[in-house]
Design a protein around this motif. Structure first.
Motif, short mmCIF file in Angstrom:
data_model
loop_
_atom_site.label_atom_id
_atom_site.label_comp_id
_atom_site.label_asym_id
_atom_site.label_seq_id
_atom_site.Cartn_x
_atom_site.Cartn_y
_atom_site.Cartn_z
N ASP A 115 0.82 -1.21 0.00
CA ASP A 115 0.00 0.00 0.00
C ASP A 115 0.86 1.26 0.00
O ASP A 115 2.06 1.20 -0.21
N ARG A 116 0.24 2.41 0.30
CA ARG A 116 0.94 3.70 0.27
C ARG A 116 2.12 3.72 1.25
O ARG A 116 3.18 4.25 0.97
N ARG A 117 1.92 3.07 2.41
CA ARG A 117 2.99 3.09 3.42
C ARG A 117 4.22 2.34 2.91
O ARG A 117 5.34 2.79 3.13
N THR A 118 4.02 1.26 2.22
CA THR A 118 5.17 0.55 1.62
C THR A 118 5.73 1.38 0.48
O THR A 118 6.94 1.44 0.26
N GLY A 119 4.87 2.10 -0.24
CA GLY A 119 5.32 3.00 -1.30
C GLY A 119 6.26 4.07 -0.76
O GLY A 119 7.25 4.44 -1.40
N ILE A 120 5.98 4.54 0.46
CA ILE A 120 6.85 5.56 1.06
C ILE A 120 8.23 4.99 1.39
O ILE A 120 9.25 5.67 1.25
N TYR A 121 8.28 3.70 1.75
CA TYR A 121 9.60 3.06 1.95
C TYR A 121 10.41 3.15 0.65
O TYR A 121 11.58 3.50 0.66
N LEU A 122 9.75 2.86 -0.48
CA LEU A 122 10.47 2.88 -1.76
C LEU A 122 10.88 4.31 -2.12
O LEU A 122 11.97 4.54 -2.64
N LEU A 123 10.02 5.26 -1.79
CA LEU A 123 10.34 6.68 -2.04
C LEU A 123 11.57 7.10 -1.21
O LEU A 123 12.45 7.81 -1.70
N MET A 124 11.64 6.61 0.02
CA MET A 124 12.77 6.96 0.90
C MET A 124 14.10 6.50 0.30
O MET A 124 15.11 7.20 0.38
N ILE A 125 14.11 5.33 -0.33
CA ILE A 125 15.39 4.85 -0.88
C ILE A 125 15.79 5.69 -2.10
O ILE A 125 16.97 5.96 -2.31
N LEU A 126 14.80 6.17 -2.87
CA LEU A 126 15.13 7.06 -4.00
C LEU A 126 15.74 8.37 -3.49
O LEU A 126 16.73 8.86 -4.04
N VAL A 127 15.17 8.92 -2.41
CA VAL A 127 15.70 10.17 -1.84
C VAL A 127 17.11 9.94 -1.29
O VAL A 127 18.01 10.76 -1.50
N ALA A 128 17.32 8.78 -0.65
CA ALA A 128 18.66 8.47 -0.09
C ALA A 128 19.69 8.35 -1.22
O ALA A 128 20.81 8.85 -1.10
#
Ligand code: HEM
Length: 141
Positions: A115-128
């Protein structure tokens, strides 16, 4: 303040940039958080979502010292010059902090979903990755 800190570090023999030593905390923990989150969808590995969540908490604790030492190195080694890469890093550092804080408050690691919460995990790795790449550009050009 910056020069007092670097003079002290120089006196004890530490002449390297200070920031790289701290970057490993948010960088390593964000990578760990995503790997554990994705692995939690494998059969009988649901509990790894909690491990991933704990990585988010440690990443959040590491962001403050990482940003402060980034600021110190920026002032000491780049004379506080407003380069595009520095502005990019400041924006990405703020975005990563907000995503980590949101996940720490809103995530439910007992019930991980695609869901969106797991999507935010993936977004965090892109930002990192963006923070690491822009940092590498500053350091190695
Ligand atoms: C959570 C936030 C941040 C992360 C995860 C991060 C990560 C990194 C990484 C991985 C590098 C490459 C280090 C290397 O191996 O040489 C780097 C370099 C660098 N970063 Fe950051 N960074 C962050 C925030 C900032 C901020 C806010 C600033 C400045 C205001 C900054 C300034 C620098 C500078 C100047 C370098 C070049 C190496 C140095 O002189 O330390 N960083 N960063």
């Amino acid at each position: 303040m910056t020069e007092i800190i670097f003079e002290f570090l120089g006196r004890i023999g530490f002449t390297h940039p200070v920031h790289p030593a701290f970057t490993h905390i948010p960088m390593g923990m964000v990578i760990g958080a995503v790997v554990f989150r994705l692995a939690s969808f494998l059969p009988r590995l649901r509990m790894l979502a909690k491990t991933g969540y704990h990585c988010v908490i440690l990443a959040l604790l590491g962001v403050g010292p990482t940003i402060f030492t980034g600021y110190l190195d920026w002032q000491h080694r780049y004379g506080g010059a407003w380069e595009l890469l520095i502005v990019v890093k400041m924006v990405l550092a703020a975005v990563l902090t907000v995503l980590l804080l949101f996940t720490a408050i809103k995530d439910d690691p007992e019930n991980p979903g695609l869901d969106r919460r797991t999507g935010i995990y993936l977004l965090m790795i892109l930002v990192a990755v963006g923070l690491g790449f822009s940092g590498g550009e500053l350091q190695y050009g």
